[in-house]
Every structure is written in C-alpha cells, then in structure tokens.
Design a protein around this motif. Structure first.
Motif, PDB file in Angstrom:
ATOM      1  N   SER A 207      21.573  -8.767  28.039  1.00 34.14           N
ATOM      2  CA  SER A 207      22.461  -9.132  27.053  1.00 34.14           C
ATOM      3  C   SER A 207      21.970  -9.722  25.914  1.00 34.14           C
ATOM      4  CB  SER A 207      23.599  -9.882  27.654  1.00 34.14           C
ATOM      5  OG  SER A 207      24.357 -10.125  26.637  1.00 34.14           O
ATOM      6  N   PHE A 208      22.494  -9.953  24.857  1.00 34.80           N
ATOM      7  CA  PHE A 208      22.164 -10.672  23.704  1.00 34.80           C
ATOM      8  C   PHE A 208      23.044 -12.098  23.638  1.00 34.80           C
ATOM      9  CE2 PHE A 208      20.397  -6.669  21.662  1.00 34.80           C
ATOM     10  CZ  PHE A 208      19.104  -7.208  21.174  1.00 34.80           C
ATOM     11  N   SER A 209      23.945 -11.986  24.694  1.00 33.58           N
ATOM     12  CA  SER A 209      24.778 -13.083  24.656  1.00 33.58           C
ATOM     13  C   SER A 209      23.958 -14.310  25.458  1.00 33.58           C
ATOM     14  CB  SER A 209      26.025 -12.640  25.429  1.00 33.58           C
ATOM     15  OG  SER A 209      26.744 -14.069  25.976  1.00 33.58           O
ATOM     16  N   SER A 210      24.486 -15.514  25.051  1.00 34.32           N
ATOM     17  CA  SER A 210      23.573 -16.710  25.918  1.00 34.32           C
ATOM     18  C   SER A 210      24.301 -16.868  27.071  1.00 34.32           C
ATOM     19  CB  SER A 210      23.844 -17.994  25.078  1.00 34.32           C
ATOM     20  OG  SER A 210      25.111 -18.285  24.715  1.00 34.32           O
ATOM     21  N   ASP A 211      25.311 -16.064  27.399  1.00 31.71           N
ATOM     22  CA  ASP A 211      25.984 -16.350  28.871  1.00 31.71           C
ATOM     23  C   ASP A 211      25.177 -15.505  29.599  1.00 31.71           C
ATOM     24  OD1 ASP A 211      27.435 -16.435  30.969  1.00 31.71           O
ATOM     25  OD2 ASP A 211      29.507 -15.656  29.991  1.00 31.71           O
ATOM     26  N   TYR A 212      24.398 -15.677  30.524  1.00 25.80           N
ATOM     27  CA  TYR A 212      23.846 -15.092  31.411  1.00 25.80           C
ATOM     28  C   TYR A 212      24.477 -13.999  32.563  1.00 25.80           C
ATOM     29  CZ  TYR A 212      19.486 -17.787  30.219  1.00 25.80           C
ATOM     30  OH  TYR A 212      18.471 -18.167  29.242  1.00 25.80           O
ATOM     31  N   SER A 213      25.563 -14.429  32.657  1.00 23.95           N
ATOM     32  CA  SER A 213      26.614 -13.639  33.669  1.00 23.95           C
ATOM     33  C   SER A 213      27.463 -12.690  33.042  1.00 23.95           C
ATOM     34  CB  SER A 213      27.219 -14.885  34.423  1.00 23.95           C
ATOM     35  OG  SER A 213      28.193 -15.729  33.689  1.00 23.95           O
ATOM     36  N   SER A 214      27.463 -12.618  31.665  1.00 22.38           N
ATOM     37  CA  SER A 214      28.416 -11.822  31.174  1.00 22.38           C
ATOM     38  C   SER A 214      27.964 -10.495  31.370  1.00 22.38           C
ATOM     39  CB  SER A 214      27.986 -11.880  29.446  1.00 22.38           C
ATOM     40  OG  SER A 214      28.539 -10.830  29.023  1.00 22.38           O
ATOM     41  N   PRO A 215      29.044  -9.587  31.971  1.00 21.11           N
ATOM     42  CA  PRO A 215      28.968  -8.218  32.280  1.00 21.11           C
ATOM     43  C   PRO A 215      28.737  -7.262  31.067  1.00 21.11           C
ATOM     44  CG  PRO A 215      30.996  -8.960  32.281  1.00 21.11           C
ATOM     45  CD  PRO A 215      30.409  -9.915  31.873  1.00 21.11           C
ATOM     46  N   THR A 216      29.097  -7.816  29.964  1.00 20.64           N
ATOM     47  CA  THR A 216      28.791  -6.983  28.501  1.00 20.64           C
ATOM     48  C   THR A 216      27.373  -6.862  28.219  1.00 20.64           C
ATOM     49  OG1 THR A 216      31.132  -7.645  27.962  1.00 20.64           O
ATOM     50  CG2 THR A 216      29.692  -6.631  26.405  1.00 20.64           C
ATOM     51  N   LEU A 217      26.717  -5.834  27.795  1.00 20.96           N
ATOM     52  CA  LEU A 217      25.607  -5.375  27.564  1.00 20.96           C
ATOM     53  C   LEU A 217      25.440  -5.532  25.955  1.00 20.96           C
ATOM     54  CD1 LEU A 217      24.409  -2.811  30.114  1.00 20.96           C
ATOM     55  CD2 LEU A 217      24.662  -5.236  30.404  1.00 20.96           C
ATOM     56  N   PHE A 218      24.674  -6.388  25.517  1.00 24.83           N
ATOM     57  CA  PHE A 218      24.403  -6.586  24.122  1.00 24.83           C
ATOM     58  C   PHE A 218      25.896  -6.491  23.407  1.00 24.83           C
ATOM     59  CE2 PHE A 218      20.816  -4.265  25.828  1.00 24.83           C
ATOM     60  CZ  PHE A 218      19.743  -5.236  25.279  1.00 24.83           C
ATOM     61  N   SER A 219      26.545  -7.580  23.486  1.00 23.74           N
ATOM     62  CA  SER A 219      27.915  -7.681  23.088  1.00 23.74           C
ATOM     63  C   SER A 219      27.755  -7.770  21.466  1.00 23.74           C
ATOM     64  CB  SER A 219      28.350  -8.898  23.469  1.00 23.74           C
ATOM     65  OG  SER A 219      27.893  -9.876  23.475  1.00 23.74           O
ATOM     66  N   ARG A 220      26.703  -8.305  20.928  1.00 22.29           N
ATOM     67  CA  ARG A 220      26.403  -8.508  19.357  1.00 22.29           C
ATOM     68  C   ARG A 220      26.398  -7.060  18.733  1.00 22.29           C
ATOM     69  NH1 ARG A 220      24.742 -13.426  17.574  1.00 22.29           N
ATOM     70  NH2 ARG A 220      23.863 -12.306  15.675  1.00 22.29           N
ATOM     71  N   PRO A 221      26.850  -6.807  17.642  1.00 20.87           N
ATOM     72  CA  PRO A 221      26.868  -5.490  17.086  1.00 20.87           C
ATOM     73  C   PRO A 221      25.475  -5.035  16.694  1.00 20.87           C
ATOM     74  CG  PRO A 221      27.808  -7.139  15.657  1.00 20.87           C
ATOM     75  CD  PRO A 221      27.836  -7.516  16.959  1.00 20.87           C
ATOM     76  N   GLU A 222      24.674  -6.029  16.182  1.00 24.41           N
ATOM     77  CA  GLU A 222      23.225  -6.000  15.895  1.00 24.41           C
ATOM     78  C   GLU A 222      22.507  -7.157  16.510  1.00 24.41           C
ATOM     79  OE1 GLU A 222      22.037  -3.572  14.078  1.00 24.41           O
ATOM     80  OE2 GLU A 222      23.954  -2.909  13.394  1.00 24.41           O
ATOM     81  N   PRO A 223      21.216  -7.025  16.750  1.00 26.45           N
ATOM     82  CA  PRO A 223      20.426  -8.015  17.385  1.00 26.45           C
ATOM     83  C   PRO A 223      20.255  -9.027  16.437  1.00 26.45           C
ATOM     84  CG  PRO A 223      19.156  -6.164  16.665  1.00 26.45           C
ATOM     85  CD  PRO A 223      20.517  -5.618  16.583  1.00 26.45           C
ATOM     86  N   GLU A 224      20.147 -10.280  17.129  1.00 23.38           N
ATOM     87  CA  GLU A 224      19.969 -11.671  16.131  1.00 23.38           C
ATOM     88  C   GLU A 224      18.397 -11.557  16.245  1.00 23.38           C
ATOM     89  OE1 GLU A 224      20.683 -16.519  16.616  1.00 23.38           O
ATOM     90  OE2 GLU A 224      21.202 -15.068  17.957  1.00 23.38           O
ATOM     91  N   LEU A 225      17.865 -11.908  14.863  1.00 27.20           N
ATOM     92  CA  LEU A 225      16.658 -11.841  14.739  1.00 27.20           C
ATOM     93  C   LEU A 225      15.753 -13.327  14.725  1.00 27.20           C
ATOM     94  CD1 LEU A 225      16.161  -9.097  11.878  1.00 27.20           C
ATOM     95  CD2 LEU A 225      16.037  -8.927  14.168  1.00 27.20           C
TER      96      LEU A 225
END
Length: 463
Positions: A207-225
């Motif tokens: 996941s791109f989220s800072s929440d390690y336990s988030s079940p949502t994979l890559f919740s951001r629409p674009e990767p943060e560079l």
C-alpha cells in the motif's frame, strides 16, 4: 537531494507496477522476514527510463534493499542488487556469532564498566564486518568508469563508514546499470511500498498508505514521488553522475561544482572534463554552450547553466546587467585584524593579465580593469593542514560586484587588498600537498529566465 532527472515518464512506469501489485499480476517477494530491530515493512520502488544510442527507449524497475524482489508480469526489466544477499551474509559471517554472544553478555552484565568494554568490542567487530561488506560495492559512473564505494567516500583518509544499506537504494542500482550499458537516463522516479507479512510464507500486502494495516492496496490514485535519499544516496550519487545537482528544470540547472574540476573545457584533450561537458553528457538535449558564468578550477560552489538558447540569452543579460548576486566564503591564511583590516568594507582594485606569466593577473592602476569587492570578516578559527599542523585563519565572506578574473584571490593576496592569500592558493599563495583552495561560491541569486521568479540558492562550504 533534488531529483536529478525528470520524474514524469518513470512515474508512469511506477503506476503500471502499482496496478500489477493491485491485481496480483506482480508480487513483491522477500527472502527473509522483517527484523524486529528496524522498520523493514517499507521498501522503495524505483523506475528508470533510458535512451539507447539508436534512440530507442529502455525501461527498468527495482526495489531498495537486498532481500526483496518483484516477480510476475513486469512492465520493465527488474534490476538486481549490486551485491547479493549471499555475498553480504558471507561477509558478515566471520564475526556474526561473536557479536551475538557479546550482545547476550551485555544484556546480563551488571558492571557498567564491563558492559562498556563489551560494547566497545562489539562496535569494533561490527565495524570490521561492515567494512568487509562495503568493500564489495562498486558503481558504474556517467563517465564510463567503475568506482569503488570506499573510493567515492574517501575512506582511506576519513576512516568513516557510511550508514548500513548505502548502495542498496533504487537510484544507485538503476543508474549504475544504465551507465554500465552505455544508456542515457531520461527519467527517474521512486515511491514507497508499505507491506505486511501475515504469515512466514504469506504474500505481502502492499500500500502507498502510511497505515500498514490498511486492507486497501495502493489507495492513492497516483504514487507519491520521492527524490533520492539524503542519508545514503547523497553520499554517492554526485560521484556516479559527476555532478551534485541542486536544482533542475527544463530551462536551467544549478550545480555545486567540486574543487579541481574546470567549469568549461580548455584547450587539449586533457582539459575536456568539465562541468559543461558533464552536464551535456547527462542531458543530451542541452544546448552546445550552456555556460553563462564560471568558477576557477580550484574554486568550488554554485554554478547555473542553461538548457535552452532562450534561457542562456536571458541569464547572460542578467550577468552583464549585474542583476545576479553572488556570495563567496574563504579562509584567509592569517589574522586580518592584526594587519589593521576593518571588519567590513568595499575595495576597488585594478588588474590586468600578465602576458609573461599566464594566467596570473597583476596590479595596473592605469590599464587594469576595475574589480569591486565587498567583504565581511566572519570570525577567526584554527585550520588543520594535511600534515595535521594547526594555524589561525580568518573566515571571510566576499560579495563581488564585478566579475574579473581571479578577483577574490587577488582581493585577499595582493598588497593593495588584504595582503594575505586564501589558504591553498596555487597562484597567489601556497598550496601544500593534499590541500585545496578554500574558496567557495556559497550563494547565488538570479531571476528565472522563463518563470521570472527570483531564485536564491545557498550551499555552505565543506570547510
């Protein structure tokens, strides 16, 4: 670090990897479980777009570290670590058991003095193991040469080891591969992947989220560079690229020139290695003559160069109209106050070329060109020479209001100026073996030739 290349094309490649991780067509695999001692649930994902000599494009991806890799339907070639995990484990093996035994003893030792002795021994063994690891690392550089990590870090002189993992980041891996295969980098980008292992053999959830336990994979629409890291990449990328890039866009580039490198090419093949040619080698779309000002070969510091004819024309105009502001830092070889030099002031000196002793400049009140220099004495300190001797020097900031050849070196060394040369001046003073001219262009201000924004860069000296 400032991103050395444009990120847009590589970001598209990162998005493709992101989509593959989301739909399961790409898998992130680890050779080992995360360590309890550090955050190994985070890796960087890097992408590089290059151009071959025939103009076609090649794309590459990698991840940071030595224990992770990408598998599946990859959109680009995966680049392996520069040094394999088996090589590193082999280098660490010799002292590994003793280090662990010392750690166990330290935990149960009741005597502070004895514990300190054990820690010192453990630190020594860890240093030996890390040195053995870092001896395995070398990088292909933009000039086609391969350089060892310890050579880049000047370890023989400093005896300082870099942080663990230096050389395992995405950017050094990708760029070293590109230069090894005579490819021209066009776009480089990195982003973060967070993952968790539910079981020892489980597939990582990313996941791109800072929440390690988030079940949502890559919740951001674009990767943060993210740019290459300051803690590790900044130690080695300037040597790999041949440039320390402080800013870059489609119009201009600002670099921190190292001492000992020419600003522009000289006469003869031995004087072709210079900042201008290094910029043109990295950025082939650059105009043939990007230089708008220069620093002496022995002077370090800020240089701005133009990528386009329009930017070159406008920057030249600003320099000619004296709209560009510059500040230099120097260590002058002595105590200026003892010579009656004021704390600050402005001097006007007149110099011309000495044709019998090129490139020296000599005083000429009648035919010389006027050089106007403002100075400020910052402090008096002790300088340690290469032979370890120490002597008092004066740190001075210079603001040149004209751009004459050797203006600041003469302001310090000539009898009409301070009468005291800058430390390491080979032309107007004395330079010991292993010494350099301690003059650095520390600040540069100008108006951006395209956006018209006033830009200010500050880069402190390393002395």
């Amino acid at each position: 670090m400032f991103p050395p290349f444009d990120q847009k094309q590589a970001a598209v490649l990162l998005s493709k990897v992101k989509n593959g991780l989301n739909d399961g067509s790409i898998i992130l695999k680890r050779d080992s479980n995360p360590s309890d001692g550090r955050n190994t649930s985070l890796v960087m994902l890097g992408a590089l777009v290059c151009q071959k000599e025939d103009g076609t494009l090649q794309q590459f991806i990698t991840v940071s570290g030595i224990s992770c890799r990408l598998e599946g339907r990859l959109p680009a070639q995966f680049i392996e670590p520069l040094v394999s995990s088996s090589q590193i484990f082999s280098a660490l093996e010799e002292n590994d058991l003793e280090i662990h035994q010392l750690t166990d003893k330290i935990k149960t030792e009741t005597s502070p003095q004895k514990a300190a002795e054990l820690k010192k021994l453990r630190e020594k063994l860890c240093g030996q193991s890390l040195l053995k690891v870092f001896k395995s690392y070398s990088f292909f550089c933009a000039d086609g040469k391969s350089r060892r990590l310890l050579e880049i870090l000047n370890y023989d002189k400093t005896k300082k080891l870099p942080p663990t993992g230096t050389g395992d980041c995405c950017a050094p891996k990708l760029l070293s591969f590109a230069f090894e295969h005579s490819l021209t980098p066009l776009s480089l980008a990195e982003t973060k992947i967070h993952f968790s292992l539910e079981e020892k053999t489980a597939k990582p959830r990313c996941s791109f989220s800072s929440d390690y336990s988030s079940p949502t994979l890559f919740s951001r629409p674009e990767p943060e560079l993210f740019p290459p890291c300051d803690s590790r990449c900044a130690l080695i990328l300037p040597s790999i690229l041949g440039l320390k890039i402080l800013y870059r866009d489609k119009d201009i580039i600002v670099v921190n020139k190292q001492s000992g490198v020419l600003s522009v090419p000289g006469r003869g093949p031995e004087k072709q290695d210079c900042i201008v040619n290094r910029v043109k080698r990295l950025f082939p779309n650059c105009i043939d003559q990007p230089s708008v000002h220069r620093l002496d070969m022995e002077t370090s510091g800020l240089l701005v160069l133009a990528f386009t004819k329009e930017a070159h024309r406008e920057l030249n105009r600003q320099f000619e109209a004296r709209e560009v502001q510059k500040k230099y830092i120097a260590l002058v070889d002595g105590i200026l106050a003892k010579k009656g030099i004021a704390q600050s002031g402005t001097m006007e000196l007149f110099f011309r070329l000495d044709p019998e002793n090129r490139p020296h400049q000599i005083w000429d009140a009648d035919c010389g060109k006027k050089a106007v220099t403002q100075w400020q004495i910052e402090n008096v300190e002790y300088y340690t020479a290469p032979d370890s001797s120490r002597r008092p020097v004066t740190r001075v900031s210079f603001i040149p209001h004209t751009g004459r050849t050797h203006q600041l070196r003469l302001a310090a060394a000539d009898s009409h100026g301070f009468g005291v040369p800058i430390v390491g001046d080979t032309l107007y003073g004395h330079c010991e073996q292993g010494e350099r001219l301690l003059l650095h262009a520390s600040e540069l201000s100008f108006t951006h030739p395209e956006t018209k924004e006033r830009m200010h860069f500050s880069c402190p000296p390393d002395f």
